[in-house]
Design a protein around this motif. Structure first.
Motif, mmCIF file in Angstrom:
data_model
loop_
_atom_site.group_PDB
_atom_site.id
_atom_site.type_symbol
_atom_site.label_atom_id
_atom_site.label_comp_id
_atom_site.label_asym_id
_atom_site.label_seq_id
_atom_site.Cartn_x
_atom_site.Cartn_y
_atom_site.Cartn_z
ATOM 1 N N LYS A 88 1.721 6.361 -7.219
ATOM 2 C CA LYS A 88 0.654 7.262 -7.646
ATOM 3 C C LYS A 88 1.075 8.721 -7.531
ATOM 4 O O LYS A 88 0.812 9.534 -8.423
ATOM 5 N N ALA A 89 1.757 9.070 -6.432
ATOM 6 C CA ALA A 89 2.209 10.445 -6.241
ATOM 7 C C ALA A 89 3.265 10.813 -7.281
ATOM 8 O O ALA A 89 3.257 11.935 -7.812
ATOM 9 N N TYR A 134 1.396 2.857 -14.439
ATOM 10 C CA TYR A 134 1.354 2.286 -13.093
ATOM 11 C C TYR A 134 1.223 0.766 -13.152
ATOM 12 O O TYR A 134 1.929 0.039 -12.442
ATOM 13 N N ASN A 155 2.143 1.679 -3.432
ATOM 14 C CA ASN A 155 1.018 2.109 -4.261
ATOM 15 C C ASN A 155 0.891 3.627 -4.206
ATOM 16 O O ASN A 155 0.802 4.300 -5.241
ATOM 17 N N GLU A 156 0.897 4.180 -2.995
ATOM 18 C CA GLU A 156 0.762 5.626 -2.838
ATOM 19 C C GLU A 156 1.964 6.368 -3.410
ATOM 20 O O GLU A 156 1.817 7.427 -4.026
ATOM 21 N N ALA A 157 3.161 5.821 -3.211
ATOM 22 C CA ALA A 157 4.373 6.477 -3.718
ATOM 23 C C ALA A 157 4.369 6.531 -5.247
ATOM 24 O O ALA A 157 4.691 7.566 -5.844
ATOM 25 N N LEU A 179 0.829 -1.208 0.000
ATOM 26 C CA LEU A 179 0.000 0.000 0.000
ATOM 27 C C LEU A 179 0.865 1.261 0.000
ATOM 28 O O LEU A 179 0.521 2.255 -0.652
ATOM 29 N N ALA A 180 1.978 1.219 0.717
ATOM 30 C CA ALA A 180 2.880 2.373 0.728
ATOM 31 C C ALA A 180 3.475 2.607 -0.659
ATOM 32 O O ALA A 180 3.541 3.741 -1.139
#
Length: 83
Positions: free
Chosen positions: A31-32, A49, A27-29, A24-25
């Protein structure tokens, strides 16, 4: 209760939980990063992605497969029907 089986189960559950948190971390990185590059929610960004995630998964799983073959050993768990 078999103490070794309990410990192995707790290690497996903790590993899976921590793996999910790490995924999940990442994933966010990712996406950012795509948003900073201007690819955010666009179709190109989503495909980028998906490709990045797939490549990382293949590399990690290949590495783990090679590591497992070098280490060898027995399975942590066996089904009672096999034992």
């Amino acid at each position: 209760m078999n103490r070794a089986a309990f410990v192995q189960t707790m290690i497996a559950l903790a590993s899976a939980s921590l793996g999910l948190v790490a995924a999940l971390a990442w994933n966010e990185a990712i996406k950012a990063t795509l948003a900073m590059l201007g690819l955010g929610d666009s179709l190109a960004g989503l495909y980028t992605y998906a490709i990045i995630a797939t490549v990382v998964a293949v590399i990690v799983l290949s590495w783990l497969g090679r590591l497992a073959s070098r280490v060898g050993g027995e399975a942590a768990f066996t089904r009672e029907a096999e034992g």
